[in-house]
Enzyme design. Structure first.
Site, PDB file in Angstrom:
ATOM      1  N   HIS A 219       0.805  -1.226   0.000  1.00  0.00           N
ATOM      2  CA  HIS A 219       0.000   0.000   0.000  1.00  0.00           C
ATOM      3  C   HIS A 219       0.833   1.270   0.000  1.00  0.00           C
ATOM      4  O   HIS A 219       0.293   2.362  -0.079  1.00  0.00           O
ATOM      5  CB  HIS A 219      -0.942   0.027   1.206  1.00  0.00           C
ATOM      6  CG  HIS A 219      -0.235   0.267   2.521  1.00  0.00           C
ATOM      7  ND1 HIS A 219       0.508  -0.689   3.150  1.00  0.00           N
ATOM      8  CD2 HIS A 219      -0.160   1.369   3.309  1.00  0.00           C
ATOM      9  CE1 HIS A 219       1.010  -0.201   4.274  1.00  0.00           C
ATOM     10  NE2 HIS A 219       0.632   1.057   4.396  1.00  0.00           N
TER      11      HIS A 219
HETATM   12  C1  UD1 Z   1      -2.247   5.510   5.770  1.00  0.00           C
HETATM   13  C2  UD1 Z   1      -0.977   6.036   6.439  1.00  0.00           C
HETATM   14  C3  UD1 Z   1       0.110   4.978   6.372  1.00  0.00           C
HETATM   15  C4  UD1 Z   1      -0.386   3.665   6.936  1.00  0.00           C
HETATM   16  C5  UD1 Z   1      -1.695   3.253   6.286  1.00  0.00           C
HETATM   17  C6  UD1 Z   1      -2.250   2.046   6.987  1.00  0.00           C
HETATM   18  C7  UD1 Z   1      -0.477   8.447   6.335  1.00  0.00           C
HETATM   19  C8  UD1 Z   1       0.320   9.500   5.655  1.00  0.00           C
HETATM   20  N1  UD1 Z   1      -0.448   7.234   5.758  1.00  0.00           N
HETATM   21  O1  UD1 Z   1      -1.958   5.306   4.398  1.00  0.00           O
HETATM   22  O2  UD1 Z   1       1.241   5.397   7.114  1.00  0.00           O
HETATM   23  O3  UD1 Z   1       0.585   2.677   6.695  1.00  0.00           O
HETATM   24  O4  UD1 Z   1      -2.641   4.318   6.390  1.00  0.00           O
HETATM   25  O5  UD1 Z   1      -3.075   1.314   6.165  1.00  0.00           O
HETATM   26  O6  UD1 Z   1      -1.126   8.717   7.324  1.00  0.00           O
HETATM   27  N2  UD1 Z   1      -9.212   4.910   1.206  1.00  0.00           N
HETATM   28  C9  UD1 Z   1     -10.400   4.223   1.051  1.00  0.00           C
HETATM   29  N3  UD1 Z   1     -11.031   3.794   2.181  1.00  0.00           N
HETATM   30  C10 UD1 Z   1     -10.556   4.009   3.425  1.00  0.00           C
HETATM   31  C11 UD1 Z   1      -9.350   4.710   3.555  1.00  0.00           C
HETATM   32  C12 UD1 Z   1      -8.685   5.149   2.447  1.00  0.00           C
HETATM   33  O7  UD1 Z   1     -10.871   4.012  -0.051  1.00  0.00           O
HETATM   34  O8  UD1 Z   1     -11.189   3.571   4.409  1.00  0.00           O
HETATM   35  C13 UD1 Z   1      -8.513   5.369  -0.007  1.00  0.00           C
HETATM   36  C14 UD1 Z   1      -8.790   6.825  -0.280  1.00  0.00           C
HETATM   37  O9  UD1 Z   1      -8.922   7.003  -1.639  1.00  0.00           O
HETATM   38  C15 UD1 Z   1      -7.540   7.520   0.151  1.00  0.00           C
HETATM   39  C16 UD1 Z   1      -6.460   6.463  -0.095  1.00  0.00           C
HETATM   40  O10 UD1 Z   1      -7.108   5.227   0.170  1.00  0.00           O
HETATM   41  O11 UD1 Z   1      -7.330   8.702  -0.574  1.00  0.00           O
HETATM   42  C17 UD1 Z   1      -5.294   6.617   0.838  1.00  0.00           C
HETATM   43  O12 UD1 Z   1      -5.754   6.692   2.189  1.00  0.00           O
HETATM   44  P1  UD1 Z   1      -4.923   7.496   3.302  1.00  0.00           P
HETATM   45  O13 UD1 Z   1      -5.558   7.269   4.630  1.00  0.00           O
HETATM   46  O14 UD1 Z   1      -4.714   8.887   2.877  1.00  0.00           O
HETATM   47  O15 UD1 Z   1      -3.517   6.809   3.254  1.00  0.00           O
HETATM   48  P2  UD1 Z   1      -3.134   5.272   3.323  1.00  0.00           P
HETATM   49  O16 UD1 Z   1      -2.503   4.898   2.036  1.00  0.00           O
HETATM   50  O17 UD1 Z   1      -4.285   4.476   3.824  1.00  0.00           O
HETATM   51  N1  UDP Z   2      -3.756  -6.425   8.239  1.00  0.00           N
HETATM   52  C1  UDP Z   2      -5.011  -7.029   8.332  1.00  0.00           C
HETATM   53  N2  UDP Z   2      -5.636  -7.400   7.182  1.00  0.00           N
HETATM   54  C2  UDP Z   2      -5.095  -7.230   5.950  1.00  0.00           C
HETATM   55  C3  UDP Z   2      -3.813  -6.603   5.870  1.00  0.00           C
HETATM   56  C4  UDP Z   2      -3.184  -6.217   7.027  1.00  0.00           C
HETATM   57  O1  UDP Z   2      -5.533  -7.228   9.436  1.00  0.00           O
HETATM   58  O2  UDP Z   2      -5.714  -7.603   4.959  1.00  0.00           O
HETATM   59  C5  UDP Z   2      -3.103  -5.975   9.469  1.00  0.00           C
HETATM   60  C6  UDP Z   2      -1.706  -6.507   9.695  1.00  0.00           C
HETATM   61  O3  UDP Z   2      -1.752  -7.702  10.418  1.00  0.00           O
HETATM   62  C7  UDP Z   2      -1.010  -5.409  10.460  1.00  0.00           C
HETATM   63  C8  UDP Z   2      -1.761  -4.163  10.046  1.00  0.00           C
HETATM   64  O4  UDP Z   2      -2.931  -4.570   9.361  1.00  0.00           O
HETATM   65  O5  UDP Z   2      -1.162  -5.534  11.855  1.00  0.00           O
HETATM   66  C9  UDP Z   2      -0.870  -3.330   9.172  1.00  0.00           C
HETATM   67  O6  UDP Z   2      -1.609  -2.348   8.533  1.00  0.00           O
HETATM   68  P1  UDP Z   2      -1.033  -1.583   7.270  1.00  0.00           P
HETATM   69  O7  UDP Z   2      -0.106  -2.464   6.531  1.00  0.00           O
HETATM   70  O8  UDP Z   2      -2.209  -1.034   6.557  1.00  0.00           O
HETATM   71  O9  UDP Z   2      -0.268  -0.360   7.925  1.00  0.00           O
HETATM   72  P2  UDP Z   2       1.235  -0.153   8.418  1.00  0.00           P
HETATM   73  O10 UDP Z   2       1.518  -1.120   9.498  1.00  0.00           O
HETATM   74  O11 UDP Z   2       2.124  -0.329   7.211  1.00  0.00           O
HETATM   75  O12 UDP Z   2       1.256   1.266   8.876  1.00  0.00           O
END
Ligand code: UD1
Ligand code: UDP
Length: 374
Positions: A219
């Site tokens: 991601h």
């Molecule tokens: C965010 C965090 C990242 C973390 C990740 C966990 C920041 C800068 N990034 O990244 O550090 O690892 O969460 O998963 O805070 N979206 C949906 N549904 C949702 C949420 C997001 O469709 O419920 C889509 C939206 O289009 C959004 C894009 O995902 O614009 C990115 O979401 P965002 O929360 O901005 O960043 P993540 O990539 O999720």
């Molecule tokens: N995770 C989950 N389901 C999924 C993918 C990830 O429960 O399909 C959990 C995973 O076990 C971990 C957390 O989500 O604890 C990590 O989230 P993510 O990778 O989105 O964020 P990051 O840790 O990189 O900030």
């Protein structure tokens, strides 16, 4: 600094109802703050910024981890980083003006952490940062800026490892402001990791055979925002001689559509994001993990599975060279994976004997104890 194993009694009883604001916004924060919220009980004032809003990134984790509904949902998700931080900070400021908490707790490095930290600082409220002191030294990552700001504003930095303590010390954050706690993910895993008998059923439900599949997640912008890098990753996963299960984050689904990569996704077992209990069970039954996730790096050391981390940098060097090895985005994932897969029995055997560098499952209690002491 040594972890103080004597002081793990819960001091939460000393906090009044709704007196500790816990600000969170994304899947990993819900997971890693779950034990803290439960220990706080009535004292927790749970504020969700709404950064993650899909049920399979947010609501399902509240259910599985037996968390109460958030007291407040700020609904700032799906917008730009600046908008998320600005809007959440503004709304938190208004909330804190109305009802001043004794302390604000944030966890990790997301936009929610930045907003929670700024809002606490602006109202001169004690700020505790859980998972403090991680550094990738990669200024291209928004998370690096979020966590640096949080650490410098925090009155209490709860650092998972000695490496994290050392990072803080080198920036002048030390003394009473820093406590070595371990990582709160350990307690979340210990609570929800299914036992072996349930894992076989989980594998069957996801169409994979225990021990004979790769579990992968992507991601990070560095992997999925660039069409060529994303294509290279998916081509290499599709070319592996073992099934690949790929639960896809919504950001990665969108980018695959935008970059026209649907044909490659069809060659993999792609699912929606998976619930936490099932994901942990699948991790434990996988042959190999391939991911850019922070949490998966930590979990690999708990479920004892090898991990290829696809990142330009990592803020979790503790597992590199043991549970994990790093490959650059666009680099040769296939070669690294095939080397592990051809020697899988001995790799699993070696890892099963190693301890996790992330602690013993008491990080949440240590963090609250340190907060109460202030
Ligand atoms: C965010 C965090 C990242 C973390 C990740 C966990 C920041 C800068 N990034 O990244 O550090 O690892 O969460 O998963 O805070 N979206 C949906 N549904 C949702 C949420 C997001 O469709 O419920 C889509 C939206 O289009 C959004 C894009 O995902 O614009 C990115 O979401 P965002 O929360 O901005 O960043 P993540 O990539 O999720
Ligand atoms: N995770 C989950 N389901 C999924 C993918 C990830 O429960 O399909 C959990 C995973 O076990 C971990 C957390 O989500 O604890 C990590 O989230 P993510 O990778 O989105 O964020 P990051 O840790 O990189 O900030």
């Amino acid at each position: 600094m040594a972890i103080d194993s004597r002081r793990v009694t819960v001091a939460a009883m000393t906090f009044a109802p709704k007196s500790i604001a816990v600000v969170l916004g994304t899947r990993p924060e819900i997971i890693k703050l779950s034990e803290i919220v439960k220990l706080l009980g009535d004292a927790a004032w749970l504020i969700h910024t709404g950064q993650h809003y899909d049920p399979n990134l947010s609501g399902s984790f509240f259910d599985e981890l037996s968390l109460p509904e958030p007291d407040v949902f700020l609904d700032v998700g799906g917008s730009s980083r600046g908008h998320q931080i600005g809007e959440a900070t503004k709304r938190l400021d208004a909330l804190f003006a109305d009802h001043r908490p004794r302390a604000v707790v944030v966890q990790g490095d997301t936009n929610a952490v930045m907003a929670g930290s700024l809002a606490a600082n602006a109202r001169e409220i004690t700020l505790a940062h859980i998972e403090a002191g991680l550094r990738s030294h990669d200024r291209a990552m928004p998370e690096e800026h979020n966590r640096v700001v949080a650490d410098h504003l925090a009155d209490l930095c709860c650092a998972p490892t000695q490496t994290n303590v050392d990072n803080l010390t080198s920036e002048g954050i030390e003394g009473e402001r820093v406590v070595l706690t371990g990582n709160t993910i350990v307690e979340a895993v210990l609570e929800l990791l299914p036992d072996e008998s349930d894992r076989a059923a989980l594998c069957e439900a996801h169409g994979v055979e225990p021990g004979r599949f790769v579990l992968s997640t992507f991601h990070r912008p560095e992997n999925v925002d660039n069409p060529e890098t994303y294509r290279t990753i998916l081509e290499q996963l599709a070319g592996l001689d073992i099934p690949v299960l790929l639960p896809l984050h919504p950001r990665s689904v969108k980018r695959a559509q935008e970059h026209g990569l649907g044909d490659l996704l069809d060659q993999l077992t792609v699912t929606e994001p998976i619930g936490y209990r099932a994901f942990l069970g699948l991790e434990a039954e996988s042959a190999l993990l391939i991911s850019d996730s922070g949490g998966v790096q930590e979990e690999a050391s708990i479920v004892k599975r090898p991990l290829i981390v696809v990142r330009n940098s990592t803020e979790r060097p503790e597992v590199i060279g043991t549970f994990a090895q790093r490959v650059l985005p666009g680099g040769d994932i296939a070669d690294a994976a095939n080397r592990i897969l051809c020697d899988l029995g001995s790799v699993h055997d070696r890892l099963s004997k190693l301890g996790s560098p992330y602690g013993d499952g008491s990080a949440s209690r240590r963090s609250l104890d340190a907060l109460a002491a202030r």
